[in-house]
Design a protein around this motif. Structure first.
Motif, short mmCIF file in Angstrom:
data_model
loop_
_atom_site.label_atom_id
_atom_site.label_comp_id
_atom_site.label_asym_id
_atom_site.label_seq_id
_atom_site.Cartn_x
_atom_site.Cartn_y
_atom_site.Cartn_z
N GLY A 176 0.82 -1.22 0.00
CA GLY A 176 0.00 0.00 0.00
C GLY A 176 0.85 1.25 0.00
O GLY A 176 0.55 2.23 -0.72
N MET A 177 1.92 1.26 0.81
CA MET A 177 2.78 2.45 0.86
C MET A 177 3.53 2.65 -0.45
O MET A 177 3.78 3.79 -0.86
N ALA A 178 3.91 1.56 -1.11
CA ALA A 178 4.61 1.69 -2.39
C ALA A 178 3.71 2.35 -3.44
O ALA A 178 4.15 3.20 -4.21
N ILE A 179 2.42 1.95 -3.45
CA ILE A 179 1.48 2.58 -4.40
C ILE A 179 1.33 4.05 -4.09
O ILE A 179 1.43 4.92 -4.97
N GLY A 180 1.08 4.36 -2.81
CA GLY A 180 0.90 5.76 -2.42
C GLY A 180 2.15 6.59 -2.65
O GLY A 180 2.07 7.73 -3.13
N GLY A 181 3.32 6.02 -2.34
CA GLY A 181 4.56 6.77 -2.51
C GLY A 181 4.89 7.01 -3.97
O GLY A 181 5.30 8.11 -4.35
N ALA A 182 4.71 6.00 -4.81
CA ALA A 182 5.01 6.16 -6.23
C ALA A 182 4.07 7.18 -6.88
O ALA A 182 4.50 8.04 -7.66
N VAL A 183 2.78 7.08 -6.58
CA VAL A 183 1.81 8.00 -7.19
C VAL A 183 2.05 9.43 -6.72
O VAL A 183 2.09 10.37 -7.54
N ALA A 184 2.24 9.63 -5.41
CA ALA A 184 2.43 10.99 -4.89
C ALA A 184 3.70 11.62 -5.44
O ALA A 184 3.68 12.77 -5.91
N ALA A 185 4.82 10.89 -5.39
CA ALA A 185 6.08 11.46 -5.88
C ALA A 185 6.03 11.70 -7.39
O ALA A 185 6.49 12.75 -7.88
N GLY A 186 5.46 10.75 -8.15
CA GLY A 186 5.38 10.91 -9.59
C GLY A 186 4.50 12.07 -10.00
O GLY A 186 4.85 12.85 -10.90
#
Length: 413
Positions: free
Chosen positions: A390-400
């Motif tokens: 879940g954190m990987a999805i949120g982190g990738a989307v937010a940073a991208g």
């Protein structure tokens, strides 16, 4: 008379001059500084535990002072994950509040070691860290040998390994920070990794913060159960002080159990029990006020399941925000596309999940015989995996997304 006037005039002329530099204290040998720093940390932790144990002994009507001191030393050893055996029953649950206090003392001791030895070369820093950890570890080994008597047994090897491991981590951190080597290592670290570490810390702290908030709300809602437990225990003023110290030491454990709860798999408070968002089956619990926040047996509200989906995404978004803010402020940010930032956000989420996995593993263990033999997040690896996804999805989307939004005006021009 004239001589007195001359001396007075001389002092008057010297007064307005520049202040004399304070005499500098010569640096101490590295080995001596490390031994003193580690020994001070050892005594600080032991005295704190012994003081609480003696206070409890004063409130009790049985036992002796020596037994109270041994009990305090046993708790100190437990904080370093040195398993204690009492009448054949294994106790391995470390009070992480006390572990955090020991780590803070060791960090300060590491800084003290580097400061009084003025160590700055790589060889001296390695010697300081090694001697510091070995001294602390051997001190724990000796305490384990002195504590083991009768029905109480402590493994000297586990005491040494647990104490030395904590000292090598916290003490080395203090040594590196005080000597300036930490800043040098940060400068030599690749930018992506250097940004991912604080982002991972922010994500992990977000999950722990939400778990703390959830635990606090549940404890407030069930505050009547807390007062009922206190009335049942009837500890008195002195006993209440000891009970408060025990609860303070175990509070981080309960918060980390609720991290496992937010992840989905939940946690256990005994063999055959289960506290998860999908339902609770725990039965009777020990009369410990900290456990009053545990939901009652049966189904759980739907919002618990919603939290298991939202919290990892929120923590990942926090990590992505940190990655984007730090990365976009770097001079080389123009050469990086949104995909590079998304990768960094996902990498920071994975680092955060590894950190949470270690903490959940440290928080669990055995609390006694029979039903008490299994406490903590028994499915820590799946819990960390779910949080990491879940954190990987949120982190990738937010940073991208943040990186793409910043790049857009440059393309328009």
């Amino acid at each position: 008379m004239s001589e007195l006037s001359e001396r007075t005039t001389s002092r008057a002329h010297q007064a307005p001059g520049p202040a004399q530099p304070a005499p500098t204290v010569p640096p101490r040998p590295v080995v001596l500084a490390a031994v003193v720093g580690a020994g001070t940390c050892l005594l600080a932790g032991l005295l704190a535990c012994a003081a609480v144990a003696v206070i409890g002994w004063l409130a009790a009507t049985f036992g002796g002072a020596s037994g109270a001191v041994r009990a305090g030393a046993s708790v100190w050893l437990l904080a370093h994950k040195a398993g204690v055996s009492l009448e054949g029953a294994s106790i391995t649950v470390a009070p992480l509040g006390l572990t955090a206090f020991a780590a803070w003392c060791l960090y300060r001791g590491g800084r003290f070691t580097a400061r009084i030895s003025a160590a700055d070369r790589g060889k001296d820093l390695l010697v300081a860290a090694g001697v510091f950890a070995a001294t602390y570890g051997f001190g724990a080994l000796i305490i384990a040998l002195l504590t083991s008597e009768g029905a109480l047994k402590v493994s000297p090897l586990l005491a040494f390994l647990g104490a030395a491991s904590l000292a090598i981590v916290a003490g080395s951190a203090g040594i590196l920070v005080e000597s300036g080597a930490a800043a040098d290592l940060a400068d030599a670290t690749p930018t992506g990794l250097r940004d991912a570490v604080p982002a991972a810390a922010a994500a992990a702290l977000t999950v722990i913060g939400v778990a703390s908030l959830l635990y606090g709300v549940l404890l407030a809602v069930r505050f009547s159960r807390v007062t009922a437990m206190l009335d049942l225990l009837d500890t008195g003023v002195v006993g209440a002080v000891v009970l408060f110290a025990i609860c303070l030491g175990l509070l981080p454990n309960l918060v980390l159990y609720f991290v496992g709860f937010l992840a989905g798999p939940g946690f256990q408070l005994g063999v055959g029990t289960s506290i998860a968002p999908t339902g609770v089956d725990v039965g009777n619990l020990p009369a410990v006020p900290l456990l009053a926040a545990v939901p009652s047996d049966g189904g759980t509200p739907t919002y618990f399941l919603v939290l298991t989906a939202i919290v990892p995404l929120l923590a990942g978004a926090v990590a992505g925000l940190v990655v984007a803010r730090r990365g976009l402020a770097a001079p080389e940010s123009d050469a990086l596309g949104w995909d590079a930032f998304a990768l960094r956000g996902a990498m920071s989420a994975l680092l955060a999940s590894v950190g949470l996995l270690i903490l959940m593993l440290l928080a669990g263990g055995s609390a006694g015989p029979g039903r008490m033999a299994d406490f903590g997040v028994s499915s820590a690896l799946p819990a960390a995996g779910l949080l990491g996804a879940g954190m990987a999805i949120g982190g990738a989307v937010a940073a991208g997304v943040l990186a793409a939004r910043r790049k857009a005006p440059d393309h328009i021009e």
